[in-house]
Design a protein around this motif. Structure first.
Motif, PDB file in Angstrom:
ATOM      1  N   ASP A 140      39.129  43.825  55.491  1.00  0.00           N
ATOM      2  CA  ASP A 140      38.837  44.177  54.356  1.00  0.00           C
ATOM      3  C   ASP A 140      38.831  45.516  54.380  1.00  0.00           C
ATOM      4  O   ASP A 140      38.126  46.349  53.523  1.00  0.00           O
ATOM      5  CB  ASP A 140      37.555  43.435  53.581  1.00  0.00           C
ATOM      6  CG  ASP A 140      36.628  43.653  54.498  1.00  0.00           C
ATOM      7  OD1 ASP A 140      36.515  44.277  55.574  1.00  0.00           O
ATOM      8  OD2 ASP A 140      35.564  43.126  54.055  1.00  0.00           O
ATOM      9  N   VAL A 163      41.063  43.402  51.356  1.00  0.00           N
ATOM     10  CA  VAL A 163      40.556  44.060  50.197  1.00  0.00           C
ATOM     11  C   VAL A 163      40.667  43.651  48.759  1.00  0.00           C
ATOM     12  O   VAL A 163      41.303  43.330  48.510  1.00  0.00           O
ATOM     13  CB  VAL A 163      41.161  45.711  50.371  1.00  0.00           C
ATOM     14  CG1 VAL A 163      40.643  46.504  49.295  1.00  0.00           C
ATOM     15  CG2 VAL A 163      40.856  46.218  51.654  1.00  0.00           C
ATOM     16  N   ILE A 164      39.220  43.834  48.189  1.00  0.00           N
ATOM     17  CA  ILE A 164      39.379  43.302  46.749  1.00  0.00           C
ATOM     18  C   ILE A 164      39.874  44.205  45.913  1.00  0.00           C
ATOM     19  O   ILE A 164      40.062  45.367  46.035  1.00  0.00           O
ATOM     20  CB  ILE A 164      37.800  43.190  46.196  1.00  0.00           C
ATOM     21  CG1 ILE A 164      37.142  42.165  47.288  1.00  0.00           C
ATOM     22  CG2 ILE A 164      37.889  42.658  44.772  1.00  0.00           C
ATOM     23  CD1 ILE A 164      37.429  40.782  46.862  1.00  0.00           C
ATOM     24  N   ASN A 196      39.553  45.437  42.819  1.00  0.00           N
ATOM     25  CA  ASN A 196      38.896  46.409  41.992  1.00  0.00           C
ATOM     26  C   ASN A 196      38.103  47.329  43.108  1.00  0.00           C
ATOM     27  O   ASN A 196      38.001  48.555  42.700  1.00  0.00           O
ATOM     28  CB  ASN A 196      37.803  45.782  41.265  1.00  0.00           C
ATOM     29  CG  ASN A 196      38.146  45.408  40.031  1.00  0.00           C
ATOM     30  OD1 ASN A 196      39.380  45.652  39.502  1.00  0.00           O
ATOM     31  ND2 ASN A 196      37.313  44.978  39.162  1.00  0.00           N
ATOM     32  N   ASP A 197      37.934  46.917  44.452  1.00  0.00           N
ATOM     33  CA  ASP A 197      37.365  47.832  45.387  1.00  0.00           C
ATOM     34  C   ASP A 197      38.400  48.956  45.617  1.00  0.00           C
ATOM     35  O   ASP A 197      37.988  50.112  45.823  1.00  0.00           O
ATOM     36  CB  ASP A 197      36.882  47.364  46.585  1.00  0.00           C
ATOM     37  CG  ASP A 197      35.756  46.348  46.294  1.00  0.00           C
ATOM     38  OD1 ASP A 197      35.229  46.533  45.244  1.00  0.00           O
ATOM     39  OD2 ASP A 197      35.449  45.348  47.498  1.00  0.00           O
ATOM     40  N   LEU A 198      39.842  48.659  45.791  1.00  0.00           N
ATOM     41  CA  LEU A 198      40.762  49.623  45.788  1.00  0.00           C
ATOM     42  C   LEU A 198      40.800  50.667  44.476  1.00  0.00           C
ATOM     43  O   LEU A 198      40.753  51.815  45.107  1.00  0.00           O
ATOM     44  CB  LEU A 198      42.135  48.855  46.146  1.00  0.00           C
ATOM     45  CG  LEU A 198      43.294  49.743  46.389  1.00  0.00           C
ATOM     46  CD1 LEU A 198      43.269  50.850  47.545  1.00  0.00           C
ATOM     47  CD2 LEU A 198      44.407  48.887  46.334  1.00  0.00           C
ATOM     48  N   ARG A 199      40.907  50.088  43.507  1.00  0.00           N
ATOM     49  CA  ARG A 199      40.870  50.773  42.263  1.00  0.00           C
ATOM     50  C   ARG A 199      39.830  51.794  42.252  1.00  0.00           C
ATOM     51  O   ARG A 199      40.000  53.101  41.958  1.00  0.00           O
ATOM     52  CB  ARG A 199      40.812  49.940  41.181  1.00  0.00           C
ATOM     53  CG  ARG A 199      42.227  49.076  41.007  1.00  0.00           C
ATOM     54  CD  ARG A 199      41.862  48.038  40.139  1.00  0.00           C
ATOM     55  NE  ARG A 199      42.080  48.236  38.619  1.00  0.00           N
ATOM     56  CZ  ARG A 199      43.034  48.483  37.867  1.00  0.00           C
ATOM     57  NH1 ARG A 199      44.124  48.291  38.272  1.00  0.00           N
ATOM     58  NH2 ARG A 199      42.734  48.874  36.516  1.00  0.00           N
ATOM     59  N   GLU A 200      38.519  51.421  42.633  1.00  0.00           N
ATOM     60  CA  GLU A 200      37.500  52.297  42.662  1.00  0.00           C
ATOM     61  C   GLU A 200      37.417  53.359  43.610  1.00  0.00           C
ATOM     62  O   GLU A 200      37.180  54.635  43.416  1.00  0.00           O
ATOM     63  CB  GLU A 200      36.114  51.500  42.768  1.00  0.00           C
ATOM     64  CG  GLU A 200      35.797  50.714  41.520  1.00  0.00           C
ATOM     65  CD  GLU A 200      34.599  49.699  41.849  1.00  0.00           C
ATOM     66  OE1 GLU A 200      33.827  49.798  42.868  1.00  0.00           O
ATOM     67  OE2 GLU A 200      34.198  48.854  40.932  1.00  0.00           O
ATOM     68  N   ALA A 201      37.884  53.077  44.813  1.00  0.00           N
ATOM     69  CA  ALA A 201      38.068  53.920  46.050  1.00  0.00           C
ATOM     70  C   ALA A 201      39.080  54.861  45.503  1.00  0.00           C
ATOM     71  O   ALA A 201      38.844  56.212  45.623  1.00  0.00           O
ATOM     72  CB  ALA A 201      38.286  53.147  47.189  1.00  0.00           C
ATOM     73  N   ALA A 209      38.355  41.476  39.804  1.00  0.00           N
ATOM     74  CA  ALA A 209      36.903  41.642  40.548  1.00  0.00           C
ATOM     75  C   ALA A 209      36.624  40.763  41.688  1.00  0.00           C
ATOM     76  O   ALA A 209      35.707  40.872  42.475  1.00  0.00           O
ATOM     77  CB  ALA A 209      35.895  41.279  39.422  1.00  0.00           C
ATOM     78  N   TRP A 210      37.713  39.831  41.940  1.00  0.00           N
ATOM     79  CA  TRP A 210      37.304  38.786  43.257  1.00  0.00           C
ATOM     80  C   TRP A 210      38.596  38.732  43.993  1.00  0.00           C
ATOM     81  O   TRP A 210      38.544  38.205  44.987  1.00  0.00           O
ATOM     82  CB  TRP A 210      36.961  37.365  42.434  1.00  0.00           C
ATOM     83  CG  TRP A 210      35.975  37.432  41.418  1.00  0.00           C
ATOM     84  CD1 TRP A 210      34.648  37.521  41.791  1.00  0.00           C
ATOM     85  CD2 TRP A 210      36.176  37.446  40.065  1.00  0.00           C
ATOM     86  NE1 TRP A 210      33.866  37.509  40.524  1.00  0.00           N
ATOM     87  CE2 TRP A 210      34.720  37.392  39.435  1.00  0.00           C
ATOM     88  CE3 TRP A 210      37.091  37.376  39.102  1.00  0.00           C
ATOM     89  CZ2 TRP A 210      34.442  37.525  38.140  1.00  0.00           C
ATOM     90  CZ3 TRP A 210      36.991  37.360  37.894  1.00  0.00           C
ATOM     91  CH2 TRP A 210      35.471  37.436  37.149  1.00  0.00           C
ATOM     92  N   ASN A 251      42.081  39.299  46.190  1.00  0.00           N
ATOM     93  CA  ASN A 251      42.322  40.367  47.592  1.00  0.00           C
ATOM     94  C   ASN A 251      43.876  40.701  47.340  1.00  0.00           C
ATOM     95  O   ASN A 251      44.755  40.193  46.631  1.00  0.00           O
ATOM     96  CB  ASN A 251      42.374  39.392  48.632  1.00  0.00           C
ATOM     97  CG  ASN A 251      40.975  38.679  48.824  1.00  0.00           C
ATOM     98  OD1 ASN A 251      40.936  37.436  49.090  1.00  0.00           O
ATOM     99  ND2 ASN A 251      39.725  39.737  49.095  1.00  0.00           N
TER     100      ASN A 251
END
Length: 465
Positions: free
Chosen positions: A101, A119-120, A122-127, A143-144, A146
């Motif tokens: 991840d 990697v989730i 939304n985590d990529l989008r936020e980064a 949000a969930w 991968n």
């Protein structure tokens, strides 16, 4: 732990010899939680073992061992799929990639990111957002879910009508083949035609051609603030006519979503969001075209809604209200799940055929005496009818499964496809043989044999027996 044969015990011993002990799960109760995705009534079994690697090397070691022992492998991410594509098959090892991840690189100059498959979304989008960049694919499970699973199913989402699906953003992959080889596919450049498009082949292959260990994705600049246009309609068909009118007018909104009253009420009963409207169907559209041109586009979409018979339509002036409507759209599936078993469809038809398809879905619901709630990525013709069956209603399940098959058949008759973004998995294998000719199915099988000669990668899915 269930009783194992001598050959199964030998495989488990071999796994323990090449992987750290905390990577291997053999407890039956824990394994069952990894043995299926969210597809309703898709078959699954408890696997031989679950492996949760932390490195690419551990993925390759696992595949090589499975090649040597002729053990099937079922790759899995977050398990948010809706077609049974991650369901365990007899004697398999479920390979869970959620620990890979790491966001390895965000390159602002080249507008790309390199990430692990775990990697989730939304985590990529936020980064990326921190650097003024944007990863557009946005499935409702963002949000969930991968990135690896999104790639495996060629996931879509709300903004696909303007920005496309996952395959439009995958530049390169690293993956382990069915022979245990680690290969690199694609390139980091914006152009490249050296050889066949193997990246495009792997995207959407549902883990049947290789185990993805790294993904390089294309990024876009963060879009301008959106305007939201909402329209209320007395019927699904009227809302479908509005979608066709938007397409006929040459408009390309950044989102155009449909949600019926059954879903809105279910969301309100659950989350108390106050989004239920005095309408049978709601259309939600967005335009992110900047400046006065965006204002003109929003007004034109509103006019299409009104001309198609909307009982009410307006451009929202309240960003929080607009976001709550889209949040209700994202929550529709889990809200309906609270009411019983939900079998979710995923057909896609030409945009001009949308009113006819929605009418046919209503007829199917009546014919099979099945409750069907409707949401859709309406702007690109991708419908997600949700077939609701009460717990313990075996006859209702049979009726729903018949309705599920009929919806696929009607979509094909209108020039559509059996799956727009969820994948074939197990639930849609029969439908695939109706959509693709025998010769084309043979081509699929030939590709499968070339990359997975032993047939150990996600067997039984898409083209498997």
């Amino acid at each position: 732990m269930s009783v194992k044969t001598a050959s199964e015990l030998a495989v488990l011993e071999a796994l323990a010899a090449v992987l750290p002990s905390d990577r291997i799960i053999v407890d039956d109760d824990v394994m069952r939680s990894y043995s299926h995705d969210e597809a309703q009534w898709a078959p699954f079994v408890t696997p031989l073992a679950v492996v949760r690697p932390r490195t690419e090397a551990e993925v390759q070691q696992t595949v090589k061992l499975c090649v040597e022992c002729r053990v099937p492998i079922v790759p899995r991410g977050g398990g948010t799929g809706l077609s049974g594509g991650a369901n365990a098959t007899p004697g398999c090892i479920v390979l869970v990639l959620d620990r890979l991840d790491e966001i390895k690189e965000i390159n602002v100059a080249e507008r790309l990111a390199v990430v692990g498959p775990g990697v989730i979304n939304n985590d990529l989008r936020e980064a990326c957002h921190k650097d003024g960049l944007w990863y557009p694919p946005d499935p409702s499970s963002a949000a969930w879910s991968n990135i690896g699973g999104n790639v495996a199913t060629n996931a879509g989402g709300i903004c696909c009508v303007k920005y496309g699906v996952t395959k439009d953003y995958v530049l390169a992959l690293r993956m382990v083949t069915g022979t245990g080889e680690l290969v690199e596919l694609g390139r980091r450049t914006s152009k490249g035609v050296a050889g066949y498009d193997l990246v495009g082949l792997v995207v959407g292959s549902e883990g049947t051609l290789g185990i993805i260990t790294e993904v390089t994705v294309r990024l876009l600049p963060t879009p301008a603030p959106s305007r939201t246009i909402a329209g209320y309609f007395d019927s699904l068909v009227a809302a479908g006519r509005a979608v066709s009118a938007v397409a006929a007018a040459g408009l390309t909104p950044s989102a155009l979503e449909l949600i019926d009253r059954q879903c809105l009420v279910a969301v309100d009963d659950w989350k108390k969001m106050g989004v239920s409207a005095e309408a049978n169907t709601v259309l939600l559209s967005r335009t992110d075209t900047p400046g006065s041109i965006g204002d003109v586009e929003a007004a034109a979409i509103q006019a299409c809604f009104e001309q198609a018979g909307a009982s009410w339509a307006a451009v929202s002036t309240d960003p929080e209200e607009a976001e709550s409507l889209f949040e209700a759209r994202r929550l529709a599936y889990p809200a309906m799940e609270r009411l019983g078993h939900v079998m979710t469809e995923d057909v896609c038809v030409p945009k001009m055929a949308l009113p006819d398809m929605l009418s046919r879905i209503e007829a199917i619901a009546n014919r099979h005496e099945t409750v069907i709630a409707n949401v859709a990525h309406a702007g690109d013709g991708n419908l997600h009818p949700m077939l609701l069956v009460q717990h313990g209603d075996d006859e209702g399940r049979l009726r729903a499964e018949a309705a599920f098959a009929d919806i696929m058949a009607e979509a094909l008759e209108l020039g559509g496809t059996i799956t727009g973004e969820h994948g074939v998995g197990l639930l849609k294998k029969a439908g695939l043989t109706h959509e693709l000719s025998g010769h084309v199915m043979d081509l699929h099988r030939a590709v499968k044999r070339a990359l997975d000669p032993l047939g150990i990668l996600n067997p039984g899915k898409i083209v498997g027996p």
